[in-house]
Design a protein around this motif. Sequence first.
Motif, PDB file in Angstrom:
ATOM      1  N   VAL A   1       0.837  -1.207   0.000  1.00  0.00           N
ATOM      2  CA  VAL A   1       0.000   0.000   0.000  1.00  0.00           C
ATOM      3  C   VAL A   1       0.870   1.255   0.000  1.00  0.00           C
ATOM      4  O   VAL A   1       2.083   1.198   0.170  1.00  0.00           O
ATOM      5  CB  VAL A   1      -0.982   0.001   1.194  1.00  0.00           C
ATOM      6  CG1 VAL A   1      -1.992  -1.122   1.034  1.00  0.00           C
ATOM      7  CG2 VAL A   1      -0.220  -0.099   2.509  1.00  0.00           C
TER       8      VAL A   1
ATOM      9  N   CYS B   1       1.215   4.698   5.473  1.00  0.00           N
ATOM     10  CA  CYS B   1       0.792   4.239   6.805  1.00  0.00           C
ATOM     11  C   CYS B   1       1.275   5.272   7.815  1.00  0.00           C
ATOM     12  O   CYS B   1       2.486   5.438   7.991  1.00  0.00           O
ATOM     13  CB  CYS B   1       1.369   2.860   7.113  1.00  0.00           C
ATOM     14  SG  CYS B   1       0.932   2.248   8.755  1.00  0.00           S
TER      15      CYS B   1
ATOM     16  N   ASN C   1       0.638   5.670  11.331  1.00  0.00           N
ATOM     17  CA  ASN C   1       1.188   5.151  12.590  1.00  0.00           C
ATOM     18  C   ASN C   1       2.541   4.482  12.324  1.00  0.00           C
ATOM     19  O   ASN C   1       3.476   4.591  13.144  1.00  0.00           O
ATOM     20  CB  ASN C   1       0.234   4.121  13.207  1.00  0.00           C
ATOM     21  CG  ASN C   1      -1.003   4.756  13.792  1.00  0.00           C
ATOM     22  OD1 ASN C   1      -0.938   5.834  14.388  1.00  0.00           O
ATOM     23  ND2 ASN C   1      -2.148   4.123  13.611  1.00  0.00           N
TER      24      ASN C   1
ATOM     25  N   ASN D   1     -10.046   2.382   2.948  1.00  0.00           N
ATOM     26  CA  ASN D   1     -10.097   2.307   4.412  1.00  0.00           C
ATOM     27  C   ASN D   1     -11.376   3.011   4.855  1.00  0.00           C
ATOM     28  O   ASN D   1     -11.609   4.179   4.461  1.00  0.00           O
ATOM     29  CB  ASN D   1      -8.862   3.003   4.997  1.00  0.00           C
ATOM     30  CG  ASN D   1      -7.573   2.328   4.556  1.00  0.00           C
ATOM     31  OD1 ASN D   1      -7.212   1.264   5.049  1.00  0.00           O
ATOM     32  ND2 ASN D   1      -6.883   2.936   3.591  1.00  0.00           N
TER      33      ASN D   1
ATOM     34  N   CYS E   1      -5.528   4.151  13.307  1.00  0.00           N
ATOM     35  CA  CYS E   1      -5.151   4.305  11.897  1.00  0.00           C
ATOM     36  C   CYS E   1      -4.698   5.754  11.712  1.00  0.00           C
ATOM     37  O   CYS E   1      -5.535   6.671  11.835  1.00  0.00           O
ATOM     38  CB  CYS E   1      -6.328   3.977  10.987  1.00  0.00           C
ATOM     39  SG  CYS E   1      -5.952   4.151   9.218  1.00  0.00           S
TER      40      CYS E   1
END
Length: 276
Positions: free
Chosen positions: A72, A75, A77, A192, A219
Motif C-alpha cells: 500500500v 501508513c 502510525n 479504508n 489508523c
Amino acid sequence: MLLRFTKMHGLGNDFMVIDLVTQHAQLNPRLIRQWSDRYTGIGFDQLLVVEPPGDPDMDFRYRIYNADGSEVEQCGNGARCFARFVLDKRLTAKTDIRVETAGGPIALIVQDDGQITVNMGPPRFVPAEIPFQAQSEAISYELAVADQILQVAAVSMGNPHCVTLVDDLNVYPVNRLGPLIERHSRFPNGVNAGFMQLIDRHSARLRVFERGVGETRACGTGACAAAVAGIRQGHLTSPVSIELPGGTLQIEWAGPGEPVMMTGPATRVFEGQIRL
Ligand SMILES: N[C@H](CCC[C@H](N)C(=O)O)C(=O)O
C-alpha cells in the motif's frame, strides 16, 4: 538465513519492522500473510520495510504491506514507528528524516519528548486521485451500502479513505458496514472505512475498518483523513484531537494544498529473528 525484525506499535496499530538497508530478503505476499498470522506467525496489522532511498535527496524509502500481503501507499502510525526504528538502529542520527513512499514524500520530526510529528503531505480530493468513482469532486457523496445511503467524504492521504459521520460509535455496526465499504465497487483499489463521532469543534472519536486488515486499534492516515473531512465539511477546526480505540492523535491542517501534520507516539515491543 535469519532475518532480524522489531515488533512495534503506534497506539495499538502493530507492525513488524524490517531493516533492508543492512539486511537482504525477498518478500512475497504469501510469506507476509504467513508472518502476519496472530496464531502461527509473528502477528501484525502491517509489515514496514526500511530501504535505501531511490531519490538522493531523501534519507530512506518506506514500503508498507498490509496483513493480507497487499503493498500500500502510506501508513501514518507506521511512519512514527519508522522514525523511532531508524534512530534506535542508528541508521540515521537525524531528527528530521525525509522518506519516500509509494504515496508521496513524507517528513518525520522526532520531538524532544519522544512524540513524533509526521508531515503527511497534502490530502487529495480529486476522485481520480483517490481513486473514487464520482461525476465530480464534492465535500460529501451519497454511497449506497447494504440497505442504506451513507453520506461519505472521500480523501486520499496517499492511500484511499472513506469517512462517514455517525452518532454513537459504541453501537454503530462498524464490522458489518466496514467490509462492504472496504470493497465497494466505487473504490476500485479498495478503501479504508473511517467512522467518526464528533465531540466538539476540536475533537472527535474515530474507528477505522482498514483495507487489507479489518478494524485496527488506530489508523494514522485514517485520523488525518477524518480530521480533514470534518474541517472541510465545517464540523471541525484545526488543531483536532482524534480519539481512536488505542489512543489519541493530534492533527493539524491549514487548508487545501497544505500538508497534514500528525503527532503521536511510537512504541518498541520486542526484537526478534525469523528464519527465511
Ligand atoms: N490499511 C491501509 C494501510 C495502513 C494504514 C494505517 N495503519 C495507518 O496508520 O495509516 C491501506 O490499505 O491503505
